[in-house]
Write a protein that holds these residues in place. Structure first.
Motif, PDB file in Angstrom:
ATOM      1  N   ALA A 270      66.154   4.372  61.336  1.00  0.00           N
ATOM      2  CA  ALA A 270      67.441   4.930  60.923  1.00  0.00           C
ATOM      3  C   ALA A 270      68.140   4.029  59.897  1.00  0.00           C
ATOM      4  CB  ALA A 270      68.329   5.118  62.148  1.00  0.00           C
ATOM      5  N   VAL A 271      68.114   2.725  60.154  1.00  0.00           N
ATOM      6  CA  VAL A 271      68.821   1.808  59.259  1.00  0.00           C
ATOM      7  C   VAL A 271      68.133   1.727  57.893  1.00  0.00           C
ATOM      8  CG1 VAL A 271      69.283  -0.657  58.909  1.00  0.00           C
ATOM      9  CG2 VAL A 271      70.036   0.467  60.998  1.00  0.00           C
ATOM     10  N   SER A 272      66.805   1.759  57.890  1.00  0.00           N
ATOM     11  CA  SER A 272      66.110   1.652  56.598  1.00  0.00           C
ATOM     12  C   SER A 272      66.387   2.886  55.728  1.00  0.00           C
ATOM     13  CB  SER A 272      64.613   1.423  56.783  1.00  0.00           C
ATOM     14  OG  SER A 272      64.017   2.566  57.309  1.00  0.00           O
ATOM     15  N   VAL A 273      66.582   4.032  56.360  1.00  0.00           N
ATOM     16  CA  VAL A 273      66.932   5.233  55.582  1.00  0.00           C
ATOM     17  C   VAL A 273      68.254   4.992  54.858  1.00  0.00           C
ATOM     18  CG1 VAL A 273      67.656   7.670  55.783  1.00  0.00           C
ATOM     19  CG2 VAL A 273      65.668   6.840  57.090  1.00  0.00           C
ATOM     20  N   VAL A 274      69.223   4.457  55.588  1.00  0.00           N
ATOM     21  CA  VAL A 274      70.547   4.205  54.997  1.00  0.00           C
ATOM     22  C   VAL A 274      70.443   3.168  53.872  1.00  0.00           C
ATOM     23  CG1 VAL A 274      72.865   3.304  55.472  1.00  0.00           C
ATOM     24  CG2 VAL A 274      71.726   4.741  57.178  1.00  0.00           C
ATOM     25  N   VAL A 275      69.730   2.071  54.164  1.00  0.00           N
ATOM     26  CA  VAL A 275      69.631   0.991  53.172  1.00  0.00           C
ATOM     27  C   VAL A 275      68.983   1.520  51.883  1.00  0.00           C
ATOM     28  CG1 VAL A 275      68.493  -1.215  52.667  1.00  0.00           C
ATOM     29  CG2 VAL A 275      69.623  -0.873  54.873  1.00  0.00           C
ATOM     30  N   LYS A 276      67.913   2.274  52.040  1.00  0.00           N
ATOM     31  CA  LYS A 276      67.207   2.788  50.842  1.00  0.00           C
ATOM     32  C   LYS A 276      68.096   3.768  50.071  1.00  0.00           C
ATOM     33  CE  LYS A 276      62.627   2.076  52.783  1.00  0.00           C
ATOM     34  NZ  LYS A 276      61.566   2.654  53.598  1.00  0.00           N
ATOM     35  N   ARG A 277      68.798   4.624  50.800  1.00  0.00           N
ATOM     36  CA  ARG A 277      69.656   5.616  50.144  1.00  0.00           C
ATOM     37  C   ARG A 277      70.757   4.919  49.335  1.00  0.00           C
ATOM     38  NH1 ARG A 277      74.208   7.330  52.208  1.00  0.00           N
ATOM     39  NH2 ARG A 277      73.655   7.206  54.414  1.00  0.00           N
ATOM     40  N   VAL A 278      71.455   3.962  49.954  1.00  0.00           N
ATOM     41  CA  VAL A 278      72.572   3.327  49.242  1.00  0.00           C
ATOM     42  C   VAL A 278      72.049   2.449  48.097  1.00  0.00           C
ATOM     43  CG1 VAL A 278      74.701   1.980  49.452  1.00  0.00           C
ATOM     44  CG2 VAL A 278      73.935   3.374  51.377  1.00  0.00           C
ATOM     45  N   ALA A 279      70.893   1.804  48.313  1.00  0.00           N
ATOM     46  CA  ALA A 279      70.328   0.961  47.237  1.00  0.00           C
ATOM     47  C   ALA A 279      70.091   1.810  45.996  1.00  0.00           C
ATOM     48  CB  ALA A 279      69.028   0.314  47.708  1.00  0.00           C
ATOM     49  N   GLU A 280      69.553   2.984  46.219  1.00  0.00           N
ATOM     50  CA  GLU A 280      69.264   3.842  45.065  1.00  0.00           C
ATOM     51  C   GLU A 280      70.547   4.317  44.394  1.00  0.00           C
ATOM     52  OE1 GLU A 280      66.409   6.915  45.888  1.00  0.00           O
ATOM     53  OE2 GLU A 280      66.798   7.807  43.909  1.00  0.00           O
ATOM     54  N   LYS A 281      71.478   4.740  45.235  1.00  0.00           N
ATOM     55  CA  LYS A 281      72.754   5.252  44.704  1.00  0.00           C
ATOM     56  C   LYS A 281      73.490   4.175  43.907  1.00  0.00           C
ATOM     57  CE  LYS A 281      76.839   6.351  46.915  1.00  0.00           C
ATOM     58  NZ  LYS A 281      77.352   6.484  48.255  1.00  0.00           N
ATOM     59  N   ARG A 282      73.459   2.930  44.409  1.00  0.00           N
ATOM     60  CA  ARG A 282      74.239   1.873  43.774  1.00  0.00           C
ATOM     61  C   ARG A 282      73.442   1.073  42.735  1.00  0.00           C
ATOM     62  NH1 ARG A 282      79.291   0.728  46.026  1.00  0.00           N
ATOM     63  NH2 ARG A 282      79.377  -0.433  44.077  1.00  0.00           N
ATOM     64  N   GLY A 283      72.182   1.386  42.605  1.00  0.00           N
ATOM     65  CA  GLY A 283      71.367   0.667  41.625  1.00  0.00           C
ATOM     66  C   GLY A 283      71.167  -0.793  41.972  1.00  0.00           C
ATOM     67  N   VAL A 284      71.054  -1.100  43.280  1.00  0.00           N
ATOM     68  CA  VAL A 284      70.748  -2.488  43.660  1.00  0.00           C
ATOM     69  C   VAL A 284      69.338  -2.531  44.239  1.00  0.00           C
ATOM     70  CG1 VAL A 284      73.139  -3.154  44.105  1.00  0.00           C
ATOM     71  CG2 VAL A 284      71.782  -2.266  45.990  1.00  0.00           C
ATOM     72  N   LYS A 285      68.713  -3.711  44.155  1.00  0.00           N
ATOM     73  CA  LYS A 285      67.338  -3.768  44.652  1.00  0.00           C
ATOM     74  C   LYS A 285      67.329  -3.782  46.189  1.00  0.00           C
ATOM     75  CE  LYS A 285      66.275  -8.639  44.825  1.00  0.00           C
ATOM     76  NZ  LYS A 285      65.667  -9.813  44.304  1.00  0.00           N
ATOM     77  N   LEU A 286      66.208  -3.314  46.749  1.00  0.00           N
ATOM     78  CA  LEU A 286      66.114  -3.260  48.204  1.00  0.00           C
ATOM     79  C   LEU A 286      66.155  -4.671  48.769  1.00  0.00           C
ATOM     80  CD1 LEU A 286      63.408  -0.606  49.155  1.00  0.00           C
ATOM     81  CD2 LEU A 286      65.874  -0.525  49.576  1.00  0.00           C
ATOM     82  N   PRO A 287      67.100  -4.939  49.651  1.00  0.00           N
ATOM     83  CA  PRO A 287      67.178  -6.316  50.179  1.00  0.00           C
ATOM     84  C   PRO A 287      66.100  -6.588  51.223  1.00  0.00           C
ATOM     85  CG  PRO A 287      68.852  -4.953  51.213  1.00  0.00           C
ATOM     86  CD  PRO A 287      68.161  -4.080  50.192  1.00  0.00           C
ATOM     87  N   PHE A 288      65.765  -7.850  51.353  1.00  0.00           N
ATOM     88  CA  PHE A 288      64.952  -8.351  52.459  1.00  0.00           C
ATOM     89  C   PHE A 288      65.864  -8.245  53.692  1.00  0.00           C
ATOM     90  CE2 PHE A 288      63.564 -12.050  55.019  1.00  0.00           C
ATOM     91  CZ  PHE A 288      62.178 -11.899  54.993  1.00  0.00           C
ATOM     92  N   ILE A 289      65.391  -7.544  54.732  1.00  0.00           N
ATOM     93  CA  ILE A 289      66.268  -7.301  55.893  1.00  0.00           C
ATOM     94  C   ILE A 289      65.994  -8.312  57.012  1.00  0.00           C
ATOM     95  CG2 ILE A 289      66.777  -5.678  57.774  1.00  0.00           C
ATOM     96  CD1 ILE A 289      67.791  -4.201  55.607  1.00  0.00           C
TER      97      ILE A 289
END
Ligand code: LLP
Length: 433
Positions: A270-289
């Protein structure tokens, strides 16, 4: 019979068994009170976190054990073998980890008021990340790193305003916290500005931790969304690329039948879905979690064995059953009125038709393990097990009333090993001058 701890079963003698060991024999051999933990359950729990990052986030992260839940050399060795990092919150935890041979670069140093000595100790020993809580701490880290001629890798702790214990996730609820830089009032932004201006600091990431013993996914998703948007905001404002996002711990466990923990895999999915969605929307790279489970690694793997002593039945009021331990080895009832399940080691399947108050032996009326507990009829001399005590019991134990702390025994495949021996009276006076 299903117990609140999945790893428990009843052996041919009708006794409660953990890790293939008869708990009556363990009590005879090691005495009571005693903490007993099933090593394979701890390892299985570790793997659930490690695997969830592989399965749902391409392995781009690390699970670190919040060692405040149960800190001893044995645990740091086990955690290192499972490929995890560790969250440490004091010089003492760092020292214990290092003495156990734990890799310093996989230590994450938390706390809202680390002393200068602790920070220096951490930086000298190559602790991987310092989770800076506030501006004072950042400036201290910068100064010490400068003196040592190194750069400090820092994660900044943010208070995202998610109250995990209300259904509304009230955003103002968490402004009143001693931890971290508050997002809502601009503090988080200010601490970032300070951090990027400091010469000896590398801002590696942000951290948040929204609470403990949480049973819902939504607050975690909510926090991840807020943190990712904050990473986006800081990129826009200061042109910084934040590479790491530490989402804390807090996953709930089963103390009684009414507790309903979430599946860890489900959390990461669930959390990775959110992280990936916002990363794309905001144009930031996927963080190391980074995730920081503590309680859920050890709590349900462990129990405490006690011997029943005095029984005092006050007709129409309550029945006190006193055991040979109490708030010294388990202060969670006196602190949080937490609920526990207690069962007889020799009669684990007996009908639980008695209602008792399980009391400790300290000179303090509030020294209880639980009130109105439904149990089988406990008799003097009987060994009872209080379940799910693997977390925040040994680590929070004290010597109140000068009672020696119990041993920590690891069981696995029918064998028992001491991880921490029982304290002696000599231990009690060791620091007395
Ligand atoms: N990360 C941070 C920054 C924390 O403060 C904590 C717990 C954890 C991770 C691990 O949380 P867990 O997964 O264990 O819920 N003594 C209390 C619990 C205090 C928790 C403090 N911080 C108890 O006995 O319930």
């Amino acid at each position: 019979m299903q117990f609140v701890m999945d790893c428990l079963n009843v052996n041919e003698q009708g006794n409660l068994q953990l890790g293939g060991c008869d708990l009556k024999k363990i009590a005879e051999e090691y005495g009571t009170p005693a903490y007993v933990l099933d090593e394979s359950t701890i390892r299985k729990n570790c793997r659930a976190y490690v695997d969830s990052i592989k399965n749902y986030y391409d392995g781009n992260g690390i699970a670190i054990y919040a060692s405040k839940a149960l800190s001893c050399k044995y645990m740091y060795k086990l955690i290192a073998e499972e490929g995890m990092g560790a969250d440490v919150v004091s010089g003492g935890e760092i020292y214990t980890a290092l003495t156990a041979g734990f890799p310093a670069d996989k230590l994450y140093f938390h706390g809202n008021n680390k002393s200068i000595e602790e920070l220096e100790f951490a930086l000298r020993n190559g602790v991987g990340r310092i989770v800076a809580d506030n501006e004072l701490e950042l400036t201290r880290i910068d100064k010490i790193a400068g003196e040592l001629g190194i750069r400090a890798n820092v994660i900044i702790r943010i208070t995202p305003g998610v109250d995990a214990h209300t259904h509304e996730f009230i955003r103002t609820g968490q402004i009143d916290s001693k931890f971290g830089a508050t997002l809502e009032n601009g503090e988080a932004d200010e601490i970032t500005a300070l951090a990027v201006s400091l010469k000896n600091i590398d801002v590696k990431g942000y951290h948040c931790h929204i609470g403990s013993q949480i049973f819902e996914l939504a607050p975690f998703e909510h926090a991840a969304e807020i943190m990712m948007n904050f990473i986006g905001d800081m990129k826009d404002k200061y042109n910084i690329e934040i590479g790491e996002l530490d989402l804390g711990g807090g996953f709930g466990i089963k103390y009684t039948e009414s507790d309903t923990p979430i599946d860890y895999g489900e959390y990461m999915r669930a959390v990775s879905v959110v992280v990936k969605r916002v990363a794309e929307k905001r144009g930031v790279k996927l963080p190391f979690i980074i995730v920081e489970p503590g309680r859920s690694i050890v709590a349900e793997a462990g129990l405490t064995l006690y011997t029943v002593g005095t029984i005092k039945d006050i007709p129409g009021i309550r029945k006190y059953v006193s055991i040979d331990g109490g708030m010294g080895d388990n202060p969670r009832y006196i602190l949080y009125q937490s609920e526990y399940t207690a069962i007889s080691v020799e009669n684990p399947l007996a009908a639980q038709e008695d209602v008792i108050t399980l009391a400790g032996k300290c000179c303090e009326s509030g020294d209880l393990i639980g009130e109105n507990m439904k149990v089988s009829e406990f008799k003097t001399g009987e060994i009872v097990a209080v379940l799910s005590t693997g977390a925040y019991n040994y680590s929070m134990a004290s010597n109140y009333n000068r009672i020696p702390r119990p041993p920590v025994i690891m069981v696995n495949d029918g064998k028992a090993k001491l991880a921490v021996r029982r304290e002696t009276y000599e231990d009690l006076v060791r620091c007395d001058l």
